[in-house]
Design a protein around this motif. Sequence first.
Motif, PDB file in Angstrom:
ATOM      1  N   THR A  18       0.871  -1.227  -0.035  1.00 29.06           N
ATOM      2  CA  THR A  18       0.227   0.014  -0.029  1.00 29.06           C
ATOM      3  C   THR A  18       0.769   1.134  -0.099  1.00 29.06           C
ATOM      4  O   THR A  18       0.142   2.348  -0.045  1.00 29.06           O
ATOM      5  CB  THR A  18      -1.046  -0.038   1.342  1.00 29.06           C
ATOM      6  OG1 THR A  18      -0.399  -0.321   2.441  1.00 29.06           O
ATOM      7  CG2 THR A  18      -2.104  -1.125   1.136  1.00 29.06           C
ATOM      8  N   ASN A  61      -6.292   3.431  -0.988  1.00 27.93           N
ATOM      9  CA  ASN A  61      -5.770   4.072   0.367  1.00 27.93           C
ATOM     10  C   ASN A  61      -6.830   5.084   0.767  1.00 27.93           C
ATOM     11  O   ASN A  61      -7.242   4.977   1.857  1.00 27.93           O
ATOM     12  CB  ASN A  61      -4.336   4.602   0.222  1.00 27.93           C
ATOM     13  CG  ASN A  61      -3.461   3.557   0.145  1.00 27.93           C
ATOM     14  OD1 ASN A  61      -3.634   2.464   0.563  1.00 27.93           O
ATOM     15  ND2 ASN A  61      -2.128   3.928  -0.392  1.00 27.93           N
ATOM     16  N   THR A 107      -1.229  -2.183   4.955  1.00 28.28           N
ATOM     17  CA  THR A 107      -2.449  -1.629   5.653  1.00 28.28           C
ATOM     18  C   THR A 107      -3.315  -2.737   6.380  1.00 28.28           C
ATOM     19  O   THR A 107      -3.987  -3.573   5.585  1.00 28.28           O
ATOM     20  CB  THR A 107      -3.074  -0.988   4.569  1.00 28.28           C
ATOM     21  OG1 THR A 107      -2.527   0.246   4.384  1.00 28.28           O
ATOM     22  CG2 THR A 107      -4.327  -0.182   5.554  1.00 28.28           C
TER      23      THR A 107
END
Length: 247
Positions: A191, A220, A241
């Motif tokens: 990410t 994101n 994440t």
Amino acid sequence: MANNGEQNQTEAGRHQEVGHKSLLQSDALYQYILETSVYPREPESMKELRELTAKHPWNIMTTSADEGQFLNMLLKLINAKNTMEIGVYTGYSLLATALAIPDDGKILAMDINRENYELGLPVIKKAGVDHKIEFREGPALPVLDEMIKDEKNHGSYDFIFVDADKDNYINYHKRLIELVKVGGLIGYDNTLWNGSVVAPPDAPLRKYVRYYRDFVLELNKALAVDPRIEICMLPVGDGITLCRRIK
């Protein structure tokens, strides 16, 4: 004793092999983490698979050793038992998961390339954890769509790890949020995408990095405002994440 030139060459070569996913500015610092914390505690089977994968022409796709260690500990901390992995490659993160969950734990593992998975399968079998893995070859989205149709699958997964086609991350999230339990975790890999998420528009990027960057940025942004989850973005490997479902 090696002279400075030889030492620098050795350090550069070493980092090219094992540190290609580090976002740390200092190669020496990343090497310190690996040699102090990761490699001394790395299970022999994971070391064998990591070294085997390093010889593969697509080794850039593998999970980094420090991230493998992180996933292994995380799964133990949350007492995960029923898990899923989308994007397997040779199975380094899959092995980290299989070693962490109990003997009767399960991993639904999906990848479009069985050949890569079978490259690491002998190591996984030697580790005695292959019975925990159900591997399905092919795109994951149709499988997820079928699973969602059955109510018993809703909220049935403790942990889901995604390291696959970035252009489908949003599509995965729409489905996985139904399958992970409240209090369970989804982990999205890459990410921070080679650090390109903060690169200026005219930055010189490799084609595949530039192509997938917008999809990573889209994910994101979506995760940041999704009220169904709590999130934590970590600079481990290429960025991961964690999403904890809260409703």
